[in-house]
Design an enzyme around this catalytic site. Structure first.
Site, mmCIF file in Angstrom:
data_model
loop_
_atom_site.group_PDB
_atom_site.id
_atom_site.type_symbol
_atom_site.label_atom_id
_atom_site.label_comp_id
_atom_site.label_asym_id
_atom_site.label_seq_id
_atom_site.Cartn_x
_atom_site.Cartn_y
_atom_site.Cartn_z
ATOM 1 N N LYS A 45 13.792 -52.358 59.907
ATOM 2 C CA LYS A 45 13.911 -53.442 61.199
ATOM 3 C C LYS A 45 14.930 -52.706 62.403
ATOM 4 O O LYS A 45 16.170 -51.257 61.524
ATOM 5 C CB LYS A 45 14.626 -54.388 60.661
ATOM 6 C CG LYS A 45 15.971 -54.574 59.493
ATOM 7 C CD LYS A 45 16.398 -55.504 58.812
ATOM 8 C CE LYS A 45 17.590 -55.580 58.476
ATOM 9 N NZ LYS A 45 17.338 -56.534 57.343
ATOM 10 N N ARG B 122 20.178 -69.329 54.326
ATOM 11 C CA ARG B 122 19.441 -68.853 55.931
ATOM 12 C C ARG B 122 18.234 -69.408 56.464
ATOM 13 O O ARG B 122 18.039 -70.855 55.955
ATOM 14 C CB ARG B 122 19.846 -67.194 55.798
ATOM 15 C CG ARG B 122 19.232 -66.304 57.221
ATOM 16 C CD ARG B 122 19.989 -65.469 57.120
ATOM 17 N NE ARG B 122 19.078 -64.509 56.583
ATOM 18 C CZ ARG B 122 19.044 -63.016 56.365
ATOM 19 N NH1 ARG B 122 20.493 -62.461 56.886
ATOM 20 N NH2 ARG B 122 18.811 -62.210 55.619
ATOM 21 N N HIS C 1 17.077 -63.679 49.055
ATOM 22 C CA HIS C 1 17.660 -62.405 49.899
ATOM 23 C C HIS C 1 18.826 -62.843 48.790
ATOM 24 O O HIS C 1 19.373 -63.823 48.543
ATOM 25 C CB HIS C 1 17.566 -62.776 50.973
ATOM 26 C CG HIS C 1 18.630 -61.364 51.707
ATOM 27 N ND1 HIS C 1 18.137 -60.039 51.394
ATOM 28 C CD2 HIS C 1 19.303 -61.589 52.964
ATOM 29 C CE1 HIS C 1 18.631 -59.361 52.355
ATOM 30 N NE2 HIS C 1 19.976 -60.283 52.941
ATOM 31 N N ARG D 227 13.408 -54.570 48.539
ATOM 32 C CA ARG D 227 13.839 -53.833 49.645
ATOM 33 C C ARG D 227 14.579 -53.252 49.985
ATOM 34 O O ARG D 227 15.654 -53.262 49.928
ATOM 35 C CB ARG D 227 14.000 -55.368 50.478
ATOM 36 C CG ARG D 227 12.572 -56.660 50.686
ATOM 37 C CD ARG D 227 12.637 -57.764 51.391
ATOM 38 N NE ARG D 227 13.629 -59.049 51.273
ATOM 39 C CZ ARG D 227 14.161 -59.299 50.090
ATOM 40 N NH1 ARG D 227 13.616 -59.828 49.598
ATOM 41 N NH2 ARG D 227 15.616 -59.938 50.156
ATOM 42 N N TYR E 293 42.521 -45.612 81.588
ATOM 43 C CA TYR E 293 43.237 -46.766 82.629
ATOM 44 C C TYR E 293 43.634 -47.566 81.657
ATOM 45 O O TYR E 293 44.187 -47.516 80.384
ATOM 46 C CB TYR E 293 41.572 -48.000 82.284
ATOM 47 C CG TYR E 293 40.428 -47.369 82.982
ATOM 48 C CD1 TYR E 293 40.680 -47.326 84.438
ATOM 49 C CD2 TYR E 293 39.601 -47.382 82.453
ATOM 50 C CE1 TYR E 293 39.310 -47.205 84.965
ATOM 51 C CE2 TYR E 293 38.135 -46.868 83.213
ATOM 52 C CZ TYR E 293 37.976 -46.676 84.316
ATOM 53 O OH TYR E 293 37.035 -46.445 85.365
ATOM 54 N N CYS F 281 36.540 -45.267 78.090
ATOM 55 C CA CYS F 281 35.666 -45.528 79.209
ATOM 56 C C CYS F 281 34.573 -45.991 79.096
ATOM 57 O O CYS F 281 33.926 -46.192 78.165
ATOM 58 C CB CYS F 281 35.961 -45.382 79.911
ATOM 59 S SG CYS F 281 37.886 -43.833 80.729
ATOM 60 N N ASP G 148 31.543 -44.714 79.744
ATOM 61 C CA ASP G 148 31.294 -43.168 79.662
ATOM 62 C C ASP G 148 31.601 -42.196 80.058
ATOM 63 O O ASP G 148 30.946 -40.953 79.291
ATOM 64 C CB ASP G 148 30.243 -42.610 81.119
ATOM 65 C CG ASP G 148 30.053 -43.746 82.029
ATOM 66 O OD1 ASP G 148 28.790 -44.380 81.816
ATOM 67 O OD2 ASP G 148 30.925 -44.257 82.658
HETATM 68 C C1 LIG Z 1 18.016 -56.739 56.351
HETATM 69 C C2 LIG Z 1 17.522 -57.132 54.567
HETATM 70 C C3 LIG Z 1 16.922 -56.390 54.075
HETATM 71 C C4 LIG Z 1 17.154 -54.879 53.575
HETATM 72 O O1 LIG Z 1 19.043 -54.816 53.405
HETATM 73 P P1 LIG Z 1 20.040 -53.466 53.254
HETATM 74 O O2 LIG Z 1 20.963 -54.764 52.079
HETATM 75 O O3 LIG Z 1 19.686 -52.922 54.525
HETATM 76 O O4 LIG Z 1 19.133 -52.803 51.914
HETATM 77 C C5 LIG Z 1 15.920 -57.140 52.577
HETATM 78 N N1 LIG Z 1 16.095 -57.897 53.291
HETATM 79 C C6 LIG Z 1 16.225 -58.987 53.935
HETATM 80 C C7 LIG Z 1 15.682 -60.008 53.789
HETATM 81 C C8 LIG Z 1 17.162 -58.646 54.826
HETATM 82 O O5 LIG Z 1 16.690 -59.458 56.067
#
Ligand SMILES: *Cc1c(COP(=O)(O)O)cnc(C)c1O
Length: 390
Positions: A47, A140, A170, A226, A272, A318, A320
Site C-alpha cells: 500500500k 477500526r 489486525h 501480512r 529564514y 526551506c 526546496d
Molecule cells: C498496513 C497493514 C499491514 C502491514 O503492517 P506492517 O506493520 O507494515 O507489517 C497489515 N495489515 C493491515 C490491515 C494493514 O493496514
C-alpha cells in the site's frame, strides 16, 4: 530558439534522489520465508506506493523471494498493480464502495467486507471474492459480536455475487515489548473466525499477523502473514529491535549533492527568520532538498553525512533547500546522505524518525514524488520513478 530532442528514457535533472535497493527487499522476504512454517504464505503489503518505495517493483521483488499474495489499502492501488501486469492474488484491506465491487471482480481483486448493508448494496453481475474483517480489539474496521458475525456470515453465504474466501484481523500493539494484548486478540480472533465458519464453511485464508507479529509471535502465523514495514527492512518499532529473529536490510537510501558552499563570519545568520547565528567563523553548504520534498522543517538540527562524517542541518529548512555546517570547504556536487550509509557512518530510518517524533513508516511515505526513486536490482539501475518523465 532552437529546439533539441531530449534524450529518451527515464532521467531526472536534480541532485536529490532515493535509491531503492530491491535486493534488500528480496533478502528481507526470503529471511521471513525461512523463519515461517512452510504452510504459511506471505502477503506482501505494498500500500501507499510500497510505503514510498514504489509498489510495482517492491511487489515483484517480494514475489521473487517467496511472497505469494499482495495486499493494498484501496482499490485504486490494486488496479495499479493489475495494470502493471501483476497476476498474483491481491487483497484490498480497507473499505471499498459497494458500487466498485464490479471493478474488483473484473480484475480478480479480493475486497474486504464486514457490513450487512454493504452486502445489500452490491449490484454486480459477476462474483466478487471477499475476506471478512473481524475486529479483535483494534476498533477500526470489522465485525465484533457473535450475533453480527453469524448474521453477516449467513447473508454472505447466501449471496449470489459474493464468495467468502478468507477472514482476518489486525493487531493494535504487536510492536510493543509486552505481547499480552496481541495474544488476547489472537484468542478473540480464533473464536470469531470459528463463529464465522459455522455459516461460511472452512475458509482457506486466515490471517492476522503484521510484520511485528510475523517475526515475534509464532502462533499468529496461521495460513498467511501480512508483511509490510519489515519487507522494506525497517523496524516496526525501535523498542523491539533486539527481539527480531533475523537482521533486516534497509532498502531506502536518500541522497543529495551540494549546490553551494560558503564561508560565514562570526555573527552572520543562516536562512529564514535568522534562527541560526554563527558563533565563530565557519563553512556552510547548501543542499537542494526541502519540505516540498517531504523533508519537513522538523529535521532542523539533525545530522546528514558528507565526506563520511556527520554534519548538522542549520537554520530553517526551506521549501526546496537547506543548509548544513561543514568543517571545511566542499565542492559543488559533493554527495550528501540524508538516510543511509557513507564511509563508516550510518543514519538509520529510526534515527530520522525519532528526530521528527514519528515512526519509521512515516518517513519514506512522505518523501514526495518530486524526489525520483532510482530502482536498483542486482545493484543495477533498472528504472527511475519520478513525477516527471523525460
Ligand atoms: C498496513 C497493514 C499491514 C502491514 O503492517 P506492517 O506493520 O507494515 O507489517 C497489515 N495489515 C493491515 C490491515 C494493514 O493496514
Amino acid at each position: 530558439m532552437k529546439m533539441t530532442t531530449m534524450k529518451a528514457g527515464p532521467s531526472f535533472y536534480r541532485d536529490t534522489w532515493a535509491d531503492i535497493d530491491m535486493d534488500a527487499v528480496e533478502e528481507n522476504v526470503a529471511a521471513l520465508r525461512s523463519h515461517l512454517p512452510e504452510k504459511t504464505g506471505i502477503m506482501a503489503v505494498v500500500k501507499a506506493d510500497g510505503y514510498g518505495h514504489g509498489a510495482v517493483h517492491t511487489a515483484k521483488a517480494a514475489l521473487r523471494a517467496g511472497a505469494d499474495q499482495l495486499a493494498v489499502a484501496m482499490l485504486d492501488e490494486a488496479l495499479e498493480l493489475r495494470q502493471a501486469g501483476m497476476t498474483a492474488p491481491i487483497l484490498v484491506m480497507g473499505y471499498s464502495r459497494p458500487e466498485d465491487a464490479a471493478a474488483a471482480a473484473a480484475y480478480d481483486i479480493t475486497l474486504t467486507a464486514y457490513a450487512e448493508a454493504w452486502l445489500d448494496a452490491l449490484a454486480l453481475d459477476g462474483i466478487v471474492d471477499v475476506h471478512v474483517k473481524l475486529d479483535s480489539g483494534m476498533n477500526r474496521l470489522g465485525l465484533k459480536q457473535v450475533g453480527e458475525i453469524r448474521s453477516f456470515g449467513r447473508k454472505a453465504a447466501a449471496h449470489d455475487s459474493v464468495r467468502v474466501t478468507g477472514a482476518f484481523t489486525h493487531f493494535a500493539a504487536s510492536d510493543e515489548k509486552d505481547l499480552s494484548f496481541t495474544r488476547e486478540q489472537l484468542e478473540q480472533f480464533t473464536f470469531q473466525r470459528k463463529t464465522l465458519e459455522e455459516t461460511t464453511g472452512t475458509l482457506d485464508s486466515i490471517h492476522a499477523a503484521n510484520s511485528a507479529a510475523a517475526m515475534r509471535v509464532d502462533e499468529a502465523a496461521l495460513n498467511t502473514v501480512r508483511f509490510g514495514i519489515s519487507m522494506y527492512g525497517l523496524n516496526p518499532s525501535a523498542e523491539i529491535q533486539s527481539d527480531l529473529p533475523f537482521p533486516l536490510k534497509r532498502a531506502f537510501t536518500l541522497k543529495s549533492r551540494v549546490t553551494h558552499c560558503k564561508h560565514l563570519q562570526r555573527g552572520e545568520t543562516v536562512s529564514y527568520g535568522r534562527s541560526y547565528k554563527a558563533e565563530r567563523d565557519m563553512w556552510t553548504a547548501t543542499v537542494p532538498i526541502g519540505y516540498a520534498d517531504g523533508w519537513i522543517r522538523a529535521h532542523q538540527d539533525g545530522d546528514v553525512l558528507i565526506n563520511g562524517r556527520r554534519a548538522r542541518i542549520i537554520g530553517r529548512i526551506c521549501m526546496d533547500q537547506m543548509m548544513i555546517e561543514v568543517e571545511e570547504p566542499v565542492e559543488t556536487g559533493e554527495e550528501v546522505v540524508l538516510i543511509g550509509r557513507q564511509g563508516g557512518e550510518e543514519i538509520t530510518m529510526d534515527e530520522v524518525a525519532g528526530r521528527v517524533d514519528t515512526i519509521s513508516y512515516e518517513v519514506p511515505c512522505i518523501i514526495s514524488s518530486r524526489v525520483p526513486r532510482v530502482i536498483l536490482i542486482n545493484g543495477e539501475q533498472v528504472e527511475v520513478r519520478s513525477r516527471f518523465t523525460f
